[in-house]
Design a protein around this motif. Sequence first.
Motif, PDB file in Angstrom:
ATOM      1  N   PRO A   1       5.198   1.038  11.410  1.00 43.64           N
ATOM      2  CA  PRO A   1       6.530   0.644  11.898  1.00 43.64           C
ATOM      3  C   PRO A   1       7.120  -0.542  11.166  1.00 43.64           C
ATOM      4  N   LYS A   2       6.292  -1.407  10.582  1.00 41.70           N
ATOM      5  CA  LYS A   2       6.802  -2.631   9.988  1.00 41.70           C
ATOM      6  C   LYS A   2       7.527  -2.402   8.671  1.00 41.70           C
ATOM      7  N   ILE A   3       7.319  -1.251   8.026  1.00 41.20           N
ATOM      8  CA  ILE A   3       7.895  -1.057   6.696  1.00 41.20           C
ATOM      9  C   ILE A   3       9.212  -0.292   6.756  1.00 41.20           C
TER      10      ILE A   3
ATOM     11  N   THR B   1      -5.813  18.891   0.393  1.00 42.19           N
ATOM     12  CA  THR B   1      -4.512  18.244   0.183  1.00 42.19           C
ATOM     13  C   THR B   1      -3.881  17.846   1.508  1.00 42.19           C
ATOM     14  N   VAL B   2      -3.946  18.729   2.508  1.00 43.19           N
ATOM     15  CA  VAL B   2      -3.380  18.416   3.831  1.00 43.19           C
ATOM     16  C   VAL B   2      -4.050  17.185   4.410  1.00 43.19           C
ATOM     17  N   HIS B   3      -5.377  17.126   4.304  1.00 41.55           N
ATOM     18  CA  HIS B   3      -6.089  15.951   4.832  1.00 41.55           C
ATOM     19  C   HIS B   3      -5.668  14.684   4.100  1.00 41.55           C
ATOM     20  N   LEU B   4      -5.509  14.793   2.790  1.00 40.11           N
ATOM     21  CA  LEU B   4      -5.144  13.626   2.009  1.00 40.11           C
ATOM     22  C   LEU B   4      -3.729  13.162   2.355  1.00 40.11           C
ATOM     23  N   VAL B   5      -2.792  14.130   2.507  1.00 39.08           N
ATOM     24  CA  VAL B   5      -1.405  13.765   2.884  1.00 39.08           C
ATOM     25  C   VAL B   5      -1.389  13.088   4.251  1.00 39.08           C
ATOM     26  N   ALA B   6      -2.178  13.620   5.184  1.00 39.97           N
ATOM     27  CA  ALA B   6      -2.234  13.019   6.513  1.00 39.97           C
ATOM     28  C   ALA B   6      -2.727  11.587   6.441  1.00 39.97           C
ATOM     29  N   GLU B   7      -3.683  11.325   5.554  1.00 40.60           N
ATOM     30  CA  GLU B   7      -4.195   9.959   5.420  1.00 40.60           C
ATOM     31  C   GLU B   7      -3.146   9.049   4.790  1.00 40.60           C
ATOM     32  N   LEU B   8      -2.444   9.559   3.772  1.00 40.52           N
ATOM     33  CA  LEU B   8      -1.419   8.750   3.112  1.00 40.52           C
ATOM     34  C   LEU B   8      -0.248   8.431   4.057  1.00 40.52           C
ATOM     35  N   LEU B   9       0.083   9.362   4.947  1.00 40.18           N
ATOM     36  CA  LEU B   9       1.175   9.128   5.897  1.00 40.18           C
ATOM     37  C   LEU B   9       0.875   7.969   6.841  1.00 40.18           C
ATOM     38  N   LYS B  10      -0.393   7.680   7.028  1.00 39.88           N
ATOM     39  CA  LYS B  10      -0.759   6.593   7.942  1.00 39.88           C
ATOM     40  C   LYS B  10      -0.360   5.224   7.411  1.00 39.88           C
ATOM     41  N   PHE B  11      -0.081   5.160   6.068  1.00 37.55           N
ATOM     42  CA  PHE B  11       0.339   3.879   5.513  1.00 37.55           C
ATOM     43  C   PHE B  11       1.788   3.544   5.882  1.00 37.55           C
ATOM     44  N   TYR B  12       2.541   4.560   6.424  1.00 43.27           N
ATOM     45  CA  TYR B  12       3.924   4.324   6.832  1.00 43.27           C
ATOM     46  C   TYR B  12       3.909   3.765   8.260  1.00 43.27           C
TER      47      TYR B  12
ATOM     48  N   VAL C   1       0.837  -1.206   0.000  1.00 39.20           N
ATOM     49  CA  VAL C   1       0.000   0.000   0.000  1.00 39.20           C
ATOM     50  C   VAL C   1       0.869   1.252   0.000  1.00 39.20           C
ATOM     51  N   ALA C   2       1.913   1.266   0.843  1.00 40.61           N
ATOM     52  CA  ALA C   2       2.785   2.435   0.919  1.00 40.61           C
ATOM     53  C   ALA C   2       3.509   2.655  -0.399  1.00 40.61           C
ATOM     54  N   SER C   3       3.872   1.574  -1.057  1.00 40.57           N
ATOM     55  CA  SER C   3       4.593   1.709  -2.328  1.00 40.57           C
ATOM     56  C   SER C   3       3.694   2.269  -3.414  1.00 40.57           C
ATOM     57  N   LYS C   4       2.451   1.804  -3.475  1.00 39.78           N
ATOM     58  CA  LYS C   4       1.540   2.260  -4.511  1.00 39.78           C
ATOM     59  C   LYS C   4       1.101   3.703  -4.299  1.00 39.78           C
ATOM     60  N   THR C   5       1.066   4.124  -3.041  1.00 39.00           N
ATOM     61  CA  THR C   5       0.640   5.513  -2.768  1.00 39.00           C
ATOM     62  C   THR C   5       1.812   6.478  -2.734  1.00 39.00           C
ATOM     63  N   GLN C   6       3.020   5.952  -2.878  1.00 38.28           N
ATOM     64  CA  GLN C   6       4.200   6.814  -2.760  1.00 38.28           C
ATOM     65  C   GLN C   6       4.244   7.890  -3.831  1.00 38.28           C
ATOM     66  N   PRO C   7       3.955   7.602  -5.109  1.00 37.94           N
ATOM     67  CA  PRO C   7       3.996   8.686  -6.107  1.00 37.94           C
ATOM     68  C   PRO C   7       2.998   9.797  -5.816  1.00 37.94           C
TER      69      PRO C   7
END
Length: 881
Positions: free
Chosen positions: A49-51, A36-47, A5-11
């Motif tokens: 500890p395991k990755i 945009t801020v809300h969306l970035v905050a949501e995308l950051l949640k995919f990072y 998920v983190a890889s696909k949302t990285q771009p």
Amino acid sequence: PDIEVASKTQPLLACLVGSLSSKNESAELSADDVTTVHLVAELLKFYTPKIGGFVEAEVGDSVCQPSLACLTKVLEGPDLSVNVDGRDIVNLKEETLKIFTTEFFSGLPPESKHAALRSLLGVSVHTRTDHISLMSKKVLGSLHLDREVVAPFLRWHDPLSPSAGTPVRKRHRTIRTTVETPPNIQTVVAALEMLQDDNEDLSAACCGDLAALLSSLVESDVRTWSATIAPTQDDENLPSETFIRVTYIRNAEHLTLGLLSKISAQGPSLPFEALRVEEIVRCTSHPLDSGIRQAAVDLLGAVAKRHPTAVLDHVLEVLSTLALTVALDNSQAHRAAQECLSAIVPIWISSSTEKQGRDKVNDLLESFVRCLEKSPPHRRLPLARACVESMPRVEGVWKLILLLLRQQQAHRKSEDLSTPNSWEGELAEELAQSVSWADNLAAMKHILLHSQSVKSSSNIQLKMTLLQFASSQLRSGVGEDMLLAEITNDDIATTYKDILHIAMSWLSRRSVDPDSIEQSLLAAILESLQELMPPKSFLDGIIGLLNGNNWLLQKKTLRLISSKAAELGTRSTGTWKDGDVNILANAYLGVCPKICDDTLNASGEESVRRAALLCVKTIVDAFASNASREQMIPVHLQLVSYAMDCLDDGSTRAAALECTVSLVRVLGTNLMPRLNELVAKLIKVAVDEVDAQKALEHGPVIGDCLHQAMVALSVLIKSLGSFLSPHLADLLHLLLSPQVACPSGDNELRIKECSRQAREELAVALVPRILLDPVLGQLAHARERGQESIVVLLEMVGKILEVMDSSAASAYHVKLFDFLLEVLDMRGTIGMADSSVEMIEKCAVESVLALCLKLNEKAFKPIFLQMMVWSESEQISDEHR
């Protein structure tokens, strides 16, 4: 799944973060920006500890893996947040900081850790939001870091340094990272603050890097303050940009010193060789920052404690730095010098053997005195205090005073002790007065011991200087009346006694001229001690000097006790309370047996034994009336025994008799247990003196002994005459002898008066039934001795008749009249001059008249008839009749 998920949302995340990086955090966000801020905050949640182990440092050509660059760009970008009703609903930096958990950071590759740490340190330094700064520091404190990650952030070089453009050889493995360029000073401060809050192992691992950083910081800082140490310019007058830079440099310098001090305190296994002591010493003299000075002093002390050779190898540099520092009239520089002394000196001394320690103390103090000579006068005392306080207690004080006085004496051209003191003498006095009284006394004790050991004639002036100094210091402590004050400090009490013993033993030397300055100074010391010490403490201290075989010291001690007792005895009649004087009297009388035990031995010096007896007499005379009578009776009786033992020795007889007289007066009827023995001894002494007078022409000693014996007997007869009947014959034989009744010589009047009082007291004390027969029986002995004895006998009979009542006269008138007629018959039986016979007959007639006046007519008539018959006797001539 998290990695995918983190890889696909990285771009998308990279694109959105890039669009926000140019926004102004102080401007209001548009609706699209909020989305945009809300969306970035949501995308950051995919990072999660395991990755962490799959995150790359940079965004590569492949988008198959999540990138750390997106996270660092958020941290290094503007502080964007969505506010609702004044609350931060979404803050991108806060959301990003939440990602950097311990597990996430531990999983990062080494190059990613460097980038992440750089961004985190930057946030902690540059953010303007307090809670973000605190949160970043909390995150930094939770990370598990190692030296490889942290060390690059400690490799700072001043870009303004002349050698900044010179390539520096890399000492560590080069890591492909964005931190290859040196960090700025703000980042260095943030890294140091992180280390300060981190575990000790990491700080210890970075010890070498911290030491190198300190060198760079000190070099940069010195260029700023070396030119402003003397001029009036200070930091606040620097340009704004330079002031901020200097502030960060000094903050980093302070933090580095603190960390190194903390590391040095852990143990000797750390790489102390990485530390450059000369740079630490330079920091101890920092003229503009007290925090750096204190941190440098702490570090210097910690290094010296754990690795003394690292400091001892640079002792000369330390002393040289201190010498330059104390020459400046700068309070902060002098304070740093004092703190440095306090940190270094104890370790320097304790790291050596006992003998080396003494030598090091002397070497240090000699160097220190040379430094003080260049120091401003008003700065000398604080420096001296700091130096001596860092040394073993008392040792530094007296040794520094000794060096100062020795240097003063070396510079003094005149031998006159009244010459004004130089700066060395003034500093010695100020130093002695600045320490506690206990330390002052201890220092004076050592100075006296040292001066006592000075024997060379070339150093005689130094000896006198030391004596004068000790005397003036003791005199300065004299205050209020110390009658019964208690010395609660055991050290002070012990030191008083030690000084007393030193002064007394010194004063008893044969080499001390009685008229010399040495004698007067020692006497002044003793006088001060008598005023400083409570009388009881003074007595306890000096009484111990009687032990041993030094008879000169014993004599001095006994005389001092006598003079003190006489003085206190006079004062006791003044304003002192009765209870206080009673305690003091008991104390002085209580030591009398010890005085006798220590001095009245047959092998002792005669003059000491005489002095001891006279000392006891003085104490008895001074305190007997104020002592506890019942408590002191056994003591007095014991002293009587000592005195009686000395009566047989002609060398101590006079003093023993004086002591006996005082004891007899004090004891009174309490003397009964020893009365018979004492009276017999006194009579024997008096008889021996009388016999000596017969054999030799009398001298003052013989006359004095006889006088004292007669005084003692007179006192005994007055107080205990009714108990002297067993010795009556011997007493009468003595009292009627010409040498006692009519003596000649220096003590003639005194002996004669004593014997007259003794005869009169005896006539009053004993009843006629006991006294009359022995007295009348002395006529035969009186005839043999001559006119003086007969006259004295008749005077005693006259005294008996004077005090006799009528009933006793009626009972004994026949016996008395026969005695008087026998005396009147002497004219024709002894070969005396007519004038002598007339004197005897005159005394006899007076006694007859006194007897007749006591009788009634019935008793008088037979006597009158007997007198008439006697007058008609053929043996009586007409002239005599």
